[in-house]
Design a protein around this motif. Structure first.
Motif, mmCIF file in Angstrom:
data_model
loop_
_atom_site.group_PDB
_atom_site.id
_atom_site.type_symbol
_atom_site.label_atom_id
_atom_site.label_comp_id
_atom_site.label_asym_id
_atom_site.label_seq_id
_atom_site.Cartn_x
_atom_site.Cartn_y
_atom_site.Cartn_z
ATOM 1 N N HIS A 66 -6.491 13.017 -16.298
ATOM 2 C CA HIS A 66 -7.178 13.600 -17.449
ATOM 3 C C HIS A 66 -6.733 15.031 -17.743
ATOM 4 C CE1 HIS A 66 -9.736 10.109 -16.693
ATOM 5 N NE2 HIS A 66 -10.136 10.238 -17.942
ATOM 6 N N ASN A 67 -5.690 15.476 -17.072
ATOM 7 C CA ASN A 67 -5.131 16.787 -17.383
ATOM 8 C C ASN A 67 -4.270 16.666 -18.641
ATOM 9 O OD1 ASN A 67 -3.318 19.151 -17.365
ATOM 10 N ND2 ASN A 67 -4.292 19.547 -15.383
ATOM 11 N N GLU A 68 -4.544 17.499 -19.626
ATOM 12 C CA GLU A 68 -3.833 17.406 -20.899
ATOM 13 C C GLU A 68 -2.345 17.702 -20.767
ATOM 14 O OE1 GLU A 68 -5.799 19.933 -23.648
ATOM 15 O OE2 GLU A 68 -7.640 18.715 -23.732
ATOM 16 N N ARG B 282 0.818 -1.212 0.000
ATOM 17 C CA ARG B 282 0.000 0.000 0.000
ATOM 18 C C ARG B 282 0.856 1.268 0.000
ATOM 19 N NH1 ARG B 282 -4.620 2.151 -1.724
ATOM 20 N NH2 ARG B 282 -5.511 3.670 -0.291
ATOM 21 N N VAL B 283 2.040 1.212 0.623
ATOM 22 C CA VAL B 283 2.859 2.414 0.753
ATOM 23 C C VAL B 283 3.757 2.643 -0.456
ATOM 24 C CG1 VAL B 283 2.873 2.302 3.260
ATOM 25 C CG2 VAL B 283 4.657 1.099 1.978
ATOM 26 N N SER B 284 3.682 1.765 -1.437
ATOM 27 C CA SER B 284 4.545 1.932 -2.601
ATOM 28 C C SER B 284 4.186 3.211 -3.351
ATOM 29 C CB SER B 284 4.405 0.737 -3.546
ATOM 30 O OG SER B 284 5.070 0.989 -4.768
ATOM 31 N N PRO B 285 5.210 4.008 -3.758
ATOM 32 C CA PRO B 285 4.926 5.231 -4.529
ATOM 33 C C PRO B 285 4.294 4.928 -5.887
ATOM 34 C CG PRO B 285 7.292 4.774 -4.477
ATOM 35 C CD PRO B 285 6.656 3.844 -3.494
ATOM 36 N N MET B 286 4.444 3.703 -6.372
ATOM 37 C CA MET B 286 3.832 3.333 -7.652
ATOM 38 C C MET B 286 2.315 3.445 -7.594
ATOM 39 S SD MET B 286 6.114 0.019 -8.709
ATOM 40 C CE MET B 286 5.099 -0.335 -10.138
ATOM 41 N N ASN B 287 1.744 3.199 -6.411
ATOM 42 C CA ASN B 287 0.291 3.226 -6.272
ATOM 43 C C ASN B 287 -0.294 4.628 -6.405
ATOM 44 O OD1 ASN B 287 -0.141 0.470 -5.978
ATOM 45 N ND2 ASN B 287 0.309 0.525 -3.789
ATOM 46 N N SER B 288 0.537 5.644 -6.365
ATOM 47 C CA SER B 288 0.058 7.020 -6.518
ATOM 48 C C SER B 288 0.659 7.692 -7.752
ATOM 49 C CB SER B 288 0.382 7.836 -5.260
ATOM 50 O OG SER B 288 1.783 7.841 -5.013
ATOM 51 N N GLU B 289 1.223 6.916 -8.645
ATOM 52 C CA GLU B 289 1.827 7.456 -9.857
ATOM 53 C C GLU B 289 0.779 7.543 -10.973
ATOM 54 O OE1 GLU B 289 3.291 9.023 -12.667
ATOM 55 O OE2 GLU B 289 4.784 8.843 -11.060
ATOM 56 N N PRO B 290 0.377 8.730 -11.394
ATOM 57 C CA PRO B 290 -0.731 8.884 -12.346
ATOM 58 C C PRO B 290 -0.481 8.239 -13.701
ATOM 59 C CG PRO B 290 0.400 10.974 -11.992
ATOM 60 C CD PRO B 290 0.900 10.040 -10.956
#
Length: 414
Positions: free
Chosen positions: A402-404, A369-377
């Motif tokens: 969805h930000n261009e 859960r703490v992996s930074p990959m889980n918050s990488e857009p």
């Protein structure tokens, strides 16, 4: 690995956080206003549970059974045809279960295996023949025009209105993409005993007045009753929505990249694999968990062999053709307390194996859960389903993805 433009700053996130707080506050105030209005004039109650209704100590769902009558979907009417050829032509044109007595199967109590069974499972086993329940909120018009391409079906509970709001604002938004119509439904049971049942029911009815996207049945929303959501939805779908092309079924705490999901559907149509389409995060060679502390604990007396292949229930895609076949075979299977596994049992009876797809991450991008990959857009931009996000995290990630201005490197395997 990835290059991002600096739009995803602390200021942006803070703005989103403030927006979310204000949004939930406004929704809560609207619900409060409605409750006061309802107390004054009695508006909005489609179905009120009897005060003497059987609670969780008796059985964790409302008692009911399928009304018999002409045109009723009865397993005996299907004869001995092979499962692959059977169709539910006997399904009635409307939802028919009534509030009738569905008493326990007393014969089970005399069996030795039941006496050894963990008491937590007694009520489930005694009442697992109670399958279809009255509807408190229904929307038979959802697929009435016959042109729905993708139906988003989301499992939720009454108290999680913030999650439903987040889904409606993101991947569950009803719209049309290149002529392909997308509709959304949330599946709910009733509040469990001990909660403010009457007011919670008023809240959900008001929410449905605003959005018209809730299906609710009169059984308690408990973990063991998740399988009831599966079978009651399959029956509902067979009656009211069988003309839809595809169904995405998921939880209210997942991120779904709708564009990628539609792309996957397009590929399957090109490959002509629609009739048997059932794809997700497949789990193979699993066995029942014997740890009594686990949420998924299953005693040997209830099931003592390996599970068939099944998909994680966080999100999966299936065709309507297969959904109709699942409805037929499900009626001849005993209910199982883990809904994901139950669908795997239905597929096994059809001699089918769910397709594994790396875009479905029902355990998150990594299991840590703490992996930074889980918050990488950029991962979310290339995946289809990611589990598990709060309402606030979903809104934030949807805005970022969805930000261009978001720039990612080419796809990289994980």
């Amino acid at each position: 690995m990835f290059n991002k433009t600096p739009h995803c700053t602390d200021i942006t996130i803070l703005t989103l956080d403030r927006w979310m707080v204000l949004y939930i506050f406004n929704i809560s105030m609207s619900f409060y206003f409605f409750l006061k209005l309802a107390e004054k004039d009695g508006v909005g109650v489609k179905h009120t549970r009897d005060a003497g209704w059987c609670g969780s100590d008796c059985f964790p769902l409302k008692k009911g059974e399928l009304k018999t009558g002409p045109g009723n979907s009865d397993s005996s009417a299907l004869g001995n045809a092979p499962d692959a050829q059977r169709v539910s032509n006997g399904t009635p044109a409307s939802w028919d279960p009534q509030v009738l007595n569905c008493s326990e199967d007393a014969s089970v109590r005399t069996q030795d295996w039941f006496r050894r069974l963990d008491q937590r499972f007694h009520q489930f086993v005694l009442h697992r023949h109670c399958r279809y329940f009255p509807m408190l909120i229904n929307h038979p018009e959802k697929c009435a025009d016959g042109e729905v391409h993708l139906l988003m079906v989301v499992k939720s509970v009454i108290e999680q209105h913030d999650r439903r709001e987040a889904v409606r604002s993101t991947w569950g938004r009803e719209h049309t993409v290149d002529g392909r119509k997308i509709k959304t439904l949330f599946l709910l049971g009733s509040p469990t005993t001990g909660k403010d049942t009457k007011n919670l029911q008023k809240l959900i009815e008001y929410e449905d007045r605003l959005y018209g996207d809730i299906l609710q049945w009169d059984f308690m929303d408990t973990f063991f009753n998740l399988t009831l959501k599966e079978v009651n939805f399959l029956k509902w779908f067979d009656i009211y929505c069988s003309g839809v092309r595809f169904i995405f079924k998921g939880d209210d705490d997942v991120f779904v990249n709708t564009h990628n999901l539609l792309e996957l559907i397009g590929f399957k149509l090109e490959e002509r694999k629609e009739p048997q389409l059932f794809v997700g995060d497949t789990i193979s060679k699993a066995i029942p968990i014997r740890n009594r502390q686990s949420k998924y604990y299953i005693p040997k007396e209830l099931y003592d062999k390996p599970y068939p292949p099944y998909v994680g229930g966080g999100g999966f895609l299936m065709s309507s053709q297969l959904a109709r076949r699942l409805f037929v075979v499900s009626e001849d299977l005993e209910l199982y307390p883990i809904d994901d596994v139950f669908l795997g049992m239905c597929l096994q009876k059809l001699h089918l194996v769910p397709e594994m797809h790396p875009g479905f991450r029902t355990f998150g991008i990594t299991r840590r859960r703490v992996s930074p990959m889980n918050s990488e857009p950029c991962f979310y931009k290339h995946l289809i389903v990611v589990h598990k996000l709060s309402a606030q995290e979903l809104l934030r990630m949807w805005s970022v993805v969805h930000n261009e201005d978001l720039v990612c490197a080419q796809r990289t395997s994980m």
